[in-house]
Design a protein around this motif. Structure first.
Motif, PDB file in Angstrom:
ATOM      1  N   GLU A 182     -16.566  97.610  64.264  1.00 46.30           N
ATOM      2  CA  GLU A 182     -16.949  97.512  62.859  1.00 46.30           C
ATOM      3  C   GLU A 182     -15.948  98.331  62.043  1.00 46.30           C
ATOM      4  N   GLY A 183     -15.472  97.790  60.948  1.00 44.97           N
ATOM      5  CA  GLY A 183     -14.551  98.531  60.091  1.00 44.97           C
ATOM      6  C   GLY A 183     -13.139  98.635  60.654  1.00 44.97           C
ATOM      7  N   GLN A 184     -12.829  97.870  61.709  1.00 42.47           N
ATOM      8  CA  GLN A 184     -11.472  97.929  62.290  1.00 42.47           C
ATOM      9  C   GLN A 184     -10.445  97.544  61.220  1.00 42.47           C
ATOM     10  N   VAL A 185      -9.380  98.365  61.129  1.00 37.81           N
ATOM     11  CA  VAL A 185      -8.427  98.200  60.033  1.00 37.81           C
ATOM     12  C   VAL A 185      -7.646  96.888  60.146  1.00 37.81           C
ATOM     13  N   SER A 186      -7.169  96.555  61.350  1.00 34.92           N
ATOM     14  CA  SER A 186      -6.450  95.280  61.503  1.00 34.92           C
ATOM     15  C   SER A 186      -6.498  94.828  62.955  1.00 34.92           C
ATOM     16  N   ARG A 187      -6.344  93.517  63.140  1.00 37.97           N
ATOM     17  CA  ARG A 187      -6.322  92.977  64.511  1.00 37.97           C
ATOM     18  C   ARG A 187      -5.077  93.467  65.263  1.00 37.97           C
ATOM     19  N   ALA A 188      -4.066  93.901  64.500  1.00 29.47           N
ATOM     20  CA  ALA A 188      -2.832  94.383  65.144  1.00 29.47           C
ATOM     21  C   ALA A 188      -3.123  95.537  66.101  1.00 29.47           C
ATOM     22  N   PRO A 235       6.159 100.612  52.973  1.00 26.36           N
ATOM     23  CA  PRO A 235       6.085 100.469  51.508  1.00 26.36           C
ATOM     24  C   PRO A 235       4.728  99.892  51.086  1.00 26.36           C
ATOM     25  N   ALA A 236       4.049  99.194  52.001  1.00 26.98           N
ATOM     26  CA  ALA A 236       2.726  98.641  51.668  1.00 26.98           C
ATOM     27  C   ALA A 236       1.651  99.714  51.876  1.00 26.98           C
ATOM     28  N   LYS A 237       0.468  99.426  51.352  1.00 27.97           N
ATOM     29  CA  LYS A 237      -0.603 100.431  51.355  1.00 27.97           C
ATOM     30  C   LYS A 237      -1.307 100.514  52.707  1.00 27.97           C
ATOM     31  N   LEU A 238      -1.548 101.750  53.117  1.00 21.68           N
ATOM     32  CA  LEU A 238      -2.405 101.968  54.289  1.00 21.68           C
ATOM     33  C   LEU A 238      -3.855 101.810  53.865  1.00 21.68           C
ATOM     34  N   ASP A 239      -4.697 101.418  54.805  1.00 21.29           N
ATOM     35  CA  ASP A 239      -6.107 101.269  54.510  1.00 21.29           C
ATOM     36  C   ASP A 239      -6.686 102.593  53.988  1.00 21.29           C
TER      37      ASP A 239
END
Ligand SMILES: C[S@@+](CC[C@H](N)C(=O)[O-])C[C@H]1O[C@@H](n2cnc3c(N)ncnc32)[C@H](O)[C@@H]1O
Length: 345
Positions: A182-188, A235-239
């Protein structure tokens, strides 16, 4: 000398690469037959079974994800009763003592309408019952002593019994599954989890990691869970859920806009979606921050399917500082593969 037959599985679209690797390891006489085009195939080697397995394990292929022996194959009519009947016969013929052994039944089927009604869970539970009552074996799903592998096509049923370590992966077809949290940031995150498992690493043994191309933060979150200090660059946003973590430093920048003290990290991970040469150049620029003996885990995009050339180019671009330990296309890789490298002293 007896030849031997196996079923090989790769990620979809990479079976030709897996076959090329097998040709290199087993010689040009190896024969292939498609079972699920682009993904699953039978291969027959001129060497006997143990010798074939040894040759493959000695130089583990990058694209062959899983192999299972074919001890017997049988035409079948697609009915459940005939399936169980054939498996009963094949088990009796195998003649291996299964008493008190932990046995995992792994069953897969090709695509196709004729197979739509075949319920693999029902097949597995019937065989489990047979193993327990007739053979006094212990049916298990993981950590087995032996794996009973079944593969169904519209025409045939393939049967094999093997030790898990001889299958390249002890997951059915090499399809390793992790539970989505639950709440996992990304499938990566699954890619790094699988790399840890496949390369025999224990990420909690590291002290400080540099994560290049970290957003949205699946890899970073796993490294933080394992207790490391993490420096994330993207450069992109972290969760947002990660940003307040006391062990995290985050640079919202490109990889060529940051620099770090020499030997600041003992682990460097990079999962950037970039052309492989650009990625290698950016990683090289930061290698001074990885201490000698440190580990690097890097995802490599396979843009034009020239897979072997891509591996050669990245490995040569990262040498001599980084030395390749293993390259593997993981189940969770798509048009990419993963490298495990070590920094030289
Ligand atoms: C596949 S995503 C990484 C996923 C991440 N490993 C995770 O677990 O959530 C690729 C990331 O690389 C980043 N990236 C692309 N070019 C970059 C650069 N020059 N420097 C740093 N990061 C870059 C992208 O912004 C993107 O967030």
């Amino acid at each position: 000398m007896n030849d031997s037959t196996f079923i090989g599985t790769s990620n979809r679209g990479f079976a030709q690469q897996a076959q090329e690797e097998l040709r290199r390891l087993l010689g040009p006489s190896v024969k292939f037959e498609w079972l699920a085009p682009g993904e699953v195939f039978a291969f027959t080697s001129q060497f006997e079974r143990g010798d074939t397995i040894d040759r493959i394990l000695a130089q583990e292929p990058v694209f062959l994800r899983h192999m299972q022996p074919v001890d017997a194959e049988q035409s079948w009519d697609g009915t459940f009763d005939q399936t169980i009947h054939h498996i009963r016969e094949m088990l009796a013929l195998a003649g291996t003592s299964l008493k008190q052994m932990d046995i995992a039944v792994q069953a897969r089927k090709a695509e196709g309408e004729a197979l739509a009604n075949l319920s693999l869970p029902s097949v597995r539970s019937s065989i489990d019952e047979m193993l327990a009552t007739v053979y006094e074996a212990n049916p298990v799903s993981r950590e087995a002593d032996l794996i009973l592998s079944l593969y169904f096509t519209e025409a045939k049923l393939y049967f094999g019994l093997s030790r898990p370590q001889d299958n390249l992966s002890d997951w059915s077809g090499g399809a390793i599954r992790f539970r989505k949290e639950e709440g996992q940031v990304s499938r990566a995150k699954f890619k790094l989890l699988e790399a840890e498992h496949t390369f025999g690493l224990d990420l909690s043994q590291y002290r400080a990691a540099l994560d290049i191309g970290a957003a949205p933060g699946g890899w970073t979150s796993l490294l933080l869970e394992r207790g490391l200090r993490v420096t994330a660059v993207d450069p992109a946003k972290l969760d947002a859920t990660l940003l307040r973590h006391p062990q995290l430093m985050y640079f919202q920048k490109k990889a060529d806009e940051v620099s770090f003290a020499a030997n600041a990290f003992d682990l460097l991970v990079c999962d950037m979606s970039w052309s492989h040469r650009q990625m290698a150049k950016l990683v090289r620029g930061l290698l001074g921050a990885l201490q000698p003996g440190g580990t690097a885990i890097i995802t490599v995009k396979l843009m034009h399917k020239k897979a072997f050339q891509t591996i050669r180019e990245v490995v040569s671009d990262l040498a001599p500082e980084l030395e390749l330990q293993q390259a593997k296309q993981l189940f969770h890789n798509r048009e990419e593969l993963t490298l495990f490298l070590m920094k030289q002293g």
